[in-house]
Design a protein around this motif. Structure first.
Motif, PDB file in Angstrom:
ATOM      1  N   SER A 195       0.855  -1.159   0.036  1.00 37.97           N
ATOM      2  CA  SER A 195       0.174  -0.130  -0.090  1.00 37.97           C
ATOM      3  C   SER A 195       1.000   1.264  -0.034  1.00 37.97           C
ATOM      4  N   SER A 196       2.066   1.170   0.517  1.00 40.39           N
ATOM      5  CA  SER A 196       2.975   2.432   0.384  1.00 40.39           C
ATOM      6  C   SER A 196       4.343   2.053   0.502  1.00 40.39           C
ATOM      7  N   HIS A 197       5.309   2.953   0.798  1.00 37.89           N
ATOM      8  CA  HIS A 197       7.000   2.612   0.611  1.00 37.89           C
ATOM      9  C   HIS A 197       7.163   2.559   2.121  1.00 37.89           C
ATOM     10  N   GLY A 198       6.079   2.394   3.365  1.00 37.15           N
ATOM     11  CA  GLY A 198       6.524   2.308   4.472  1.00 37.15           C
ATOM     12  C   GLY A 198       6.956   3.744   5.129  1.00 37.15           C
ATOM     13  N   THR A 199       7.463   3.258   6.408  1.00 33.40           N
ATOM     14  CA  THR A 199       8.176   4.498   7.158  1.00 33.40           C
ATOM     15  C   THR A 199       9.665   4.306   7.117  1.00 33.40           C
ATOM     16  N   LEU A 200      10.451   5.503   6.938  1.00 33.65           N
ATOM     17  CA  LEU A 200      11.766   5.582   6.888  1.00 33.65           C
ATOM     18  C   LEU A 200      12.230   6.085   8.225  1.00 33.65           C
ATOM     19  N   SER A 201      12.839   5.078   8.892  1.00 31.57           N
ATOM     20  CA  SER A 201      13.412   5.618  10.469  1.00 31.57           C
ATOM     21  C   SER A 201      14.764   5.672  10.564  1.00 31.57           C
ATOM     22  N   PHE A 202      15.065   6.649  11.497  1.00 27.94           N
ATOM     23  CA  PHE A 202      16.532   7.172  11.590  1.00 27.94           C
ATOM     24  C   PHE A 202      16.664   6.550  13.197  1.00 27.94           C
ATOM     25  N   ALA A 203      17.873   5.499  13.305  1.00 28.71           N
ATOM     26  CA  ALA A 203      17.988   5.116  14.561  1.00 28.71           C
ATOM     27  C   ALA A 203      19.583   5.341  14.763  1.00 28.71           C
ATOM     28  N   HIS A 204      19.842   5.530  16.009  1.00 35.34           N
ATOM     29  CA  HIS A 204      21.356   5.588  16.329  1.00 35.34           C
ATOM     30  C   HIS A 204      21.928   4.291  16.372  1.00 35.34           C
ATOM     31  N   HIS A 205      23.114   4.418  15.428  1.00 32.41           N
ATOM     32  CA  HIS A 205      23.837   3.208  15.052  1.00 32.41           C
ATOM     33  C   HIS A 205      24.694   2.692  16.590  1.00 32.41           C
ATOM     34  N   HIS A 206      24.486   1.397  16.536  1.00 43.32           N
ATOM     35  CA  HIS A 206      25.314   0.735  17.660  1.00 43.32           C
ATOM     36  C   HIS A 206      25.548  -0.752  17.003  1.00 43.32           C
ATOM     37  N   SER A 207      26.425  -1.372  17.597  1.00 39.32           N
ATOM     38  CA  SER A 207      26.781  -2.838  17.265  1.00 39.32           C
ATOM     39  C   SER A 207      25.809  -3.713  17.892  1.00 39.32           C
ATOM     40  N   GLU A 208      25.301  -5.021  17.071  1.00 37.12           N
ATOM     41  CA  GLU A 208      24.350  -5.713  17.444  1.00 37.12           C
ATOM     42  C   GLU A 208      25.003  -6.328  18.665  1.00 37.12           C
ATOM     43  N   ILE A 209      24.155  -6.707  19.624  1.00 39.90           N
ATOM     44  CA  ILE A 209      24.778  -7.378  20.625  1.00 39.90           C
ATOM     45  C   ILE A 209      24.093  -8.831  20.940  1.00 39.90           C
ATOM     46  N   SER A 210      24.895  -9.663  20.683  1.00 39.46           N
ATOM     47  CA  SER A 210      24.249 -11.157  20.476  1.00 39.46           C
ATOM     48  C   SER A 210      24.300 -11.862  21.848  1.00 39.46           C
ATOM     49  N   GLY A 211      23.308 -12.982  21.708  1.00 42.08           N
ATOM     50  CA  GLY A 211      23.051 -13.813  22.991  1.00 42.08           C
ATOM     51  C   GLY A 211      22.014 -13.287  23.989  1.00 42.08           C
ATOM     52  N   PHE A 212      21.209 -12.153  23.630  1.00 42.01           N
ATOM     53  CA  PHE A 212      20.231 -11.674  24.620  1.00 42.01           C
ATOM     54  C   PHE A 212      18.996 -12.635  24.559  1.00 42.01           C
ATOM     55  N   LYS A 213      18.627 -13.269  23.363  1.00 42.65           N
ATOM     56  CA  LYS A 213      17.420 -14.300  23.343  1.00 42.65           C
ATOM     57  C   LYS A 213      17.627 -15.337  24.325  1.00 42.65           C
TER      58      LYS A 213
END
Length: 791
Positions: free
Chosen positions: A311-329
């Motif tokens: 229906s559209s091109h969605g939302t473009l969101s700006f987020a602060h860059h940070h490295s992914e932290i693995s193992g949380f789940k």
């Protein structure tokens, strides 16, 4: 030395660094949109802490969405407590009000500094000195302000406050909050990041909706400055009042502003729990289709209304860059495997997975249905992504740990006093700097001076509460201008089926023969296109070249040797320009330049066409052994231009040496008038130059004709065939007409032949490509070209 140079180039090239990064995709289930405020009390104790301690705190009857911040805090503290080099023989713990992350109504009953009672933390006894309390608040800034203001009445020297959530100017008032630390970086680079994205997609007509607050006004000021620098205009600016009654009286005005505007791109900036959020939800519920530019705190808000991806091109969101932290789940599920299922965690936040794996199951995200999306995710490997707020909590825990650790190393009297004296801890805390476990630097002394880097996400909301986002690019203010924004074109193409976004302009660019006429009383981006006056010429002769340069990284431009296309366009530009040498009163220089320039530039153009046709032909017989492979690998077709042009230059040099063109008079063409004309000198030399053109054109026609049916992503051999057929037709017709005319008419015939043959080459070869680039960008993609090739 070579290795050092390579590393230097690698670290200073954002495009190169970004190209080796594989962006991840994220999905989540619909969650509550209400903004919450959390209050955590941080303590330390001697010895290890079992996970049952955290389970007892977490196992409360609270809404699912309110559990994400306590879980992030638990994960961070557990990671610190398992680090033998940080706070040895000590552990970090926390407590929070039983009301959870919803309200602060129970604050007074829990406050350890209440006048009625003094709270004693587990395993501690307060003795001589006043205890130092560490409080972590957020993500709602109102909660942080409320706590900070409240703590003033109890003596702020006894309490240090850290906040998570978006950076707020009001909290940076050190006179009012001298012992408060914000973990989030400032958004000073956000306006530049958004304008850079606008320029990339050629958007110059933008709507804006902000909250009527100091934060919103400051953002508007910075954004307006950046937009004016780059000639981008506001279509409208809606400043939404915070007061609910005032907003309700004007809600219809704000709705009419956006519904009547021609802007396809609208920026939403403000608090996600304000009246601005009410407007945004209303606009979405009424089906208003726009490209929304927001910040990451609006990720949750966009899930209020279910919609389909197409229906559209969605939302473009700006987020602060940070490295992914693995193992949380994995950590969370070890706390309570039965409770923390994937579906439960997906309601807390985003789950990430590999885009490359998903792309093979869903060729274009835009065409995915909700049912297909569920099947598409089956069998994927997920991890729970840290949000910006959770990452602030992560850094806050490590900041406290490093500050206390440094106190112990400096042999400051820690004794039996909880965290020692707050003033001493404060002096260590504000100077704390370290590199966190994911490799990013944290410097509390310069925290407010740092500019944030941004990841850019595209977000959609599927029916049944399913949300999806994919990282499409990044922005870093620390790179040089022109290299700060980098978008993953392949990911954009996979997500929406094209590398281009819908336009958002007030007025489309004027075509050849037209000029801009600004509309009175309108923005600079709004204008009308009117015909150029008779005595003026449009300055967009090289419009096609500009289109190719602008879209140089698209498949249709890269096909069939991109460099040869540029050479051909430049030579055709000079072909058009050389006709100007025939206008005006002739002199010795123009007489010579007329024929020599005509001979050389047309040779470059036709020999470039020959080189392109040879390239297409050799591309399909390169597998043959021997010399054919050598010709292709050694880029022999590129030498065709040099060799053919050199032969023409030699012919022209002989012409100039034997009998060069000169100024002459014609007293016979028109009775009673003597006309000054350019005599070609050697007519034989002129026809040799013209005949050489015909020889090259005939060779190009034959080779192109042979390659016309070869399969290719975009085989332009057919267009080359038509262009050479048209070129030969023009100059074959030129010969009898030229000989049957005299005087000024001969010049007109030659100029007409030059312009018509140049236009023929330009039209046959490049107009089809420009049409696809400008009007059918969805066909200018690898997927479409592959479909065309296979068919």
């Amino acid at each position: 030395m070579f290795i050092l140079i390579f590393l230097f180039l690698l670290l200073n090239s954002p495009l190169l660094v970004s190209s080796i990064i594989h962006p991840k995709c994220f999905w989540r289930m619909k969650q509550n949109n209400d903004k919450i405020g959390c209050i955590f009390f941080l303590f330390s104790e001697q010895g290890p802490v079992e996970k049952d301690y955290f389970n007892n705190i977490l196992n409360r009857n609270i809404p699912t969405e309110n559990n994400k911040f306590p879980l992030a805090l638990t994960f961070s503290m557990d990671e610190v407590n398992r680090n033998p080099d940080l706070l040895p023989n000590m552990s970090l713990i926390f407590q929070w009000p039983r009301s959870g992350c919803r309200t602060v109504s129970s604050l007074y009953s829990f406050m350890p500094l209440s006048e009625k009672k003094q709270y004693k933390s587990p395993n501690y006894e307060c003795k001589e000195k006043i205890m130092c309390i560490m409080i972590l608040t957020g993500p709602s800034w109102e909660t942080s302000v409320m706590i900070g203001t409240l703590l003033e009445h109890y003596g702020s020297r006894q309490i240090l406050q850290l906040t998570f959530g978006p950076f707020q100017t009001i909290l940076s008032d050190h006179d009012r909050f001298p012992y408060l630390y914000q973990m989030a970086p400032k958004d000073t680079a956000l306006p530049l990041a958004m304008v850079s994205l606008m320029l990339h997609f050629n958007w110059n007509w933008i709507g804006l909706a902000i909250s009527d607050s100091d934060q919103g006004t400051q953002f508007l000021s910075h954004l307006r400055t950046e937009m004016e620098k780059h000639k981008v205009c506001f279509a409208f600016v809606s400043i939404i009042p915070v007061n609910t009654h005032l907003y309700m009286s004007r809600a219809e005005v704000y709705y009419n502003q956006i519904i009547t505007s021609s802007a396809n791109v609208v920026i939403i900036f403000g608090d996600a729990d304000s009246t601005l959020a009410v407007s945004f939800r209303k606009w979405e519920s009424l089906g208003i289709q726009r490209i929304w530019l927001t910040t990451s705190q609006w990720d949750v808000t966009t899930s209020k209304r279910d919609s389909t991806v197409g229906s559209s091109h969605g939302t473009l969101s700006f987020a602060h860059h940070h490295s992914e932290i693995s193992g949380f789940k994995a950590f969370v599920q070890t706390l309570n495997p039965l409770k923390y299922t994937v579906e439960y965690l997906a309601r807390l936040g985003w789950m990430n997975f590999n885009c490359e794996v998903s792309a093979s199951k869903c060729k274009t995200l835009k065409n995915c249905s909700s049912n297909a999306s569920s099947q598409w995710l089956m069998g994927q490997t997920f991890d729970m992504a840290f949000s910006e707020d959770s990452y602030d909590i992560y850094n806050a825990v490590y900041t406290v740990a490093h500050a206390v650790h440094e106190m112990l190393l400096q042999h400051v009297d820690y004794g039996n006093v909880h965290h020692g004296n707050c003033l001493k801890l404060h002096s260590f805390l504000r100077k704390t700097h370290f590199t966190n476990p994911v490799g990013e630097k944290v410097n509390m002394n310069q925290r407010e001076n740092l500019q944030a880097e941004y990841d850019i996400f595209q977000i959609w909301n599927f029916p049944n509460g399913f949300g999806f986002k994919v990282k499409i690019g990044e922005f870093s203010p620390y790179f040089p201008k022109g290299h700060q924004l980098h978008l993953y074109d392949d990911v954009i193409e996979w997500s929406i089926g094209s590398r281009q976004m819908p336009p958002s302009v007030c007025s489309a660019d004027c075509g050849p023969g037209l000029k801009k006429f600004l509309r009175e009383g309108s923005a600079a981006c709004c204008f009308d296109c009117i015909l150029c006056p008779e005595n003026e010429v449009s300055n967009e002769t090289i419009l096609v070249l500009g289109v190719f340069v602008k879209h140089h990284d698209t498949p249709i431009v890269k096909a069939n040797n991109q460099n040869l296309s540029y050479i051909l366009l430049i030579s055709l530009t000079f072909c058009f320009l050389c006709s100007l040498l025939f206008i005006g009163q002739p002199n010795s220089a123009t007489c010579i330049l007329q024929q020599i320039t005509f001979g050389v530039v047309f040779t470059v153009a036709v020999s470039t066409v020959l080189a392109k046709t040879v390239t297409v032909l050799l591309a399909f017989i390169v597998t043959a052994p021997g010399r054919m492979r050598f010709f292709m690998v050694s880029r022999t077709p590129n030498y065709i231009i040099v060799i053919c042009t050199l032969i023409q230059v030699i012919l022209c040099a002989i012409w100039l040496l034997v009998s060069p063109p000169f100024i002459d008079t014609d007293a016979h063409s028109e009775r009673g008038q003597i006309i000054i004309v350019c005599n070609k000198g050697s007519v034989t030399a002129f026809y040799c130059v013209l005949g050489y053109h015909g020889f090259l054109a005939l060779g190009s026609f034959i080779v192109a004709f042979l390659a016309r049916n070869l399969p290719d992503k975009f085989n332009e051999a057919k267009f080359l065939t038509f262009s050479m057929l048209l070129f030969c037709s023009v100059w074959v017709t030129f010969l009898p007409v030229y000989h049957s005319t005299k005087g000024k008419v001969m010049v007109v015939v030659e100029v007409f032949s030059i312009l018509s043959s140049s236009a023929g080459l330009l039209g046959c070869i490049f107009i089809p490509k420009c049409y696809i680039i400008l009007f059918q960008p969805e066909r200018n993609s690898l997927s479409k070209l592959r479909e065309k090739t296979s068919s």
